[in-house]
Write an enzyme that holds these catalytic residues in place. Structure first.
Site, PDB file in Angstrom:
ATOM      1  N   THR A 278       0.839  -1.190   0.000  1.00 58.28           N
ATOM      2  CA  THR A 278       0.000   0.000   0.000  1.00 58.28           C
ATOM      3  C   THR A 278       0.873   1.238   0.000  1.00 58.28           C
ATOM      4  O   THR A 278       1.866   1.311   0.731  1.00 58.28           O
ATOM      5  CB  THR A 278      -0.935   0.021   1.230  1.00 58.28           C
ATOM      6  OG1 THR A 278      -1.843  -1.079   1.142  1.00 58.28           O
ATOM      7  CG2 THR A 278      -1.734   1.314   1.292  1.00 58.28           C
ATOM      8  N   PHE A 280       1.292   5.031   0.945  1.00 63.06           N
ATOM      9  CA  PHE A 280       0.795   6.067   1.852  1.00 63.06           C
ATOM     10  C   PHE A 280       1.418   7.403   1.466  1.00 63.06           C
ATOM     11  O   PHE A 280       2.566   7.446   0.997  1.00 63.06           O
ATOM     12  CB  PHE A 280       1.156   5.737   3.301  1.00 63.06           C
ATOM     13  CG  PHE A 280       0.407   4.552   3.854  1.00 63.06           C
ATOM     14  CD1 PHE A 280      -0.752   4.734   4.601  1.00 63.06           C
ATOM     15  CD2 PHE A 280       0.851   3.264   3.630  1.00 63.06           C
ATOM     16  CE1 PHE A 280      -1.449   3.645   5.110  1.00 63.06           C
ATOM     17  CE2 PHE A 280       0.157   2.162   4.130  1.00 63.06           C
ATOM     18  CZ  PHE A 280      -0.998   2.365   4.865  1.00 63.06           C
TER      19      PHE A 280
END
Length: 376
Positions: A278, A280
């Protein structure tokens, strides 16, 4: 029959086209000088529309292709005029005066982090701002509100996942608040299935986690036919399970979260993509641009005209810029109109890149420069 005579004819025509193109661009320079002297805008939508309609008719069976060709030529002509007239001067000054000293190592920096301790967002926060104690926020909206209300200087939020794609709620908030992206970090995501100690896999009936994590593990969840329920974050789901006296509940979370909240790890390695990660981002009201920044983000709207997106994107191709993402999101203030979010590789200190962004800022509606940053 040989292809040589045909290719020779193509070469002859191409040489003529090049010379005519150069002459046309020279005329564009003269037009820019006139517009500068007389205070006229660069973009004349009606004239361009008339030219493209005329080209379409004259092109006959090649009308559509001719219109596309001339649309690109006019885009390049406008870009030249923007450079000559110094478009986007205010944005240019803001960019060139941006701070480059992001306080990554400061103990005093105030950072808002989505979720609770043990989330992947917390991991991202610790990787970027190693010495800070973050303010945890239960919703994405709360992170943005904390920055807006000066309760935090930076906010850490997930923007996209390699398996589940974009976090659309965050894109909508980015387009609403128009904060700057100061940095980005990719966090490997290794989910586990965690439950109260003594729970067996066969005991589990219901699984809680953030919607992104549920999507990232959809193959496993569908194969087991669990009841699934979305929760505010992966770590918050683990925290909630730990507080329940029920061994039929489980959470999909990180191993750190399972350990922090005293859960037993029932299963590992069941996410759809073994290389799941992921991205960020750190957002702020203040513009920061590090010297080694290598990615740029923009947002803008486009007119409802044929080829408007293509024409805009061709400007990036002219400068050899690599687009890495384009996302469209509905504009809440207007029905069936959209904002585009764009990522591309580059550094704003490059003269051509800065000129392009300044030109687009003058030309496109709802334009915002969202940052030039480094992925850690």
């Amino acid at each position: 029959m040989s292809l040589k005579p045909i290719r020779d004819e193509i070469d002859r025509i191409d040489n003529q086209l090049i010379e005519l193109f150069k002459q046309r661009m020279d005329c564009s320079k003269r037009v820019a000088e006139y517009k500068l002297e007389n205070g006229l805008p660069i973009f004349n939508a009606e004239r361009e529309k008339d030219i493209l309609n005329s080209v379409y008719e004259k092109g006959e069976e090649y009308g559509g292709s001719a219109r596309l060709l001339y649309s690109s030529i006019m885009e390049l002509s406008r870009a030249l005029q923007h450079d000559m007239l110094g478009s986007g001067e205010q944005l240019k000054n803001e960019i060139l005066s941006a701070a480059d000293d992001i306080p990554f190592n400061s103990q005093n920096v105030k950072v808002a982090c989505f979720g609770v301790p043990g989330t992947y967002a917390h991991n991202a926060t610790q990787k970027l701002f190693q010495n800070c104690e973050p303010k945890f926020c239960g919703r994405f909206q709360d992170v943005f509100s904390a920055i807006q209300n000066n309760e935090a200087e930076f906010g850490i939020i997930p923007i996209e996942n390699s398996s589940a794609g974009s976090v659309t709620d965050v894109y909508d908030l980015m387009l609403k608040y128009r904060f700057y992206i100061s940095a980005a970090v990719d966090i490997p995501v290794n989910h586990c299935l965690a439950a109260k100690k003594g729970t067996k896999l066969s005991d589990i009936k219901k699984v809680y986690s953030h919607q992104q994590a549920l999507s990232q593990c959809s193959d496993f969840l569908n194969s087991r036919k669990f009841e699934i329920e979305s929760y505010i974050s992966t770590a918050a789901a683990a925290q909630m399970i730990a507080q329940q006296d029920n061994n039929t509940y489980a959470a999909i979370c990180s191993e750190d979260a399972a350990e922090k909240y005293g859960l037993e790890i029932i299963l590992r390695g069941f996410q759809n993509n073994p290389n799941n990660c992921t991205r960020f981002i750190a957002v702020s009201k203040k513009m920061f641009i590090e010297e080694n920044a290598d990615k740029i983000s923009l947002c803008f709207s486009l007119p409802h005209t044929t080829g408007s997106l293509y024409s805009t994107l061709c400007r990036f191709a002219v400068h050899g810029l690599n687009l890495t993402k384009i996302e469209s999101r509905p504009m809440f203030s207007k029905s069936f109109e959209y904002l585009f979010y764009l990522d591309f590789t580059g550094n704003i200190k490059d003269k051509d890149v800065l000129s392009l962004i300044c030109a687009l800022s003058d030309e496109l509606d709802e334009f915002s420069f969202l940052g030039n940053y480094k992925e850690k």
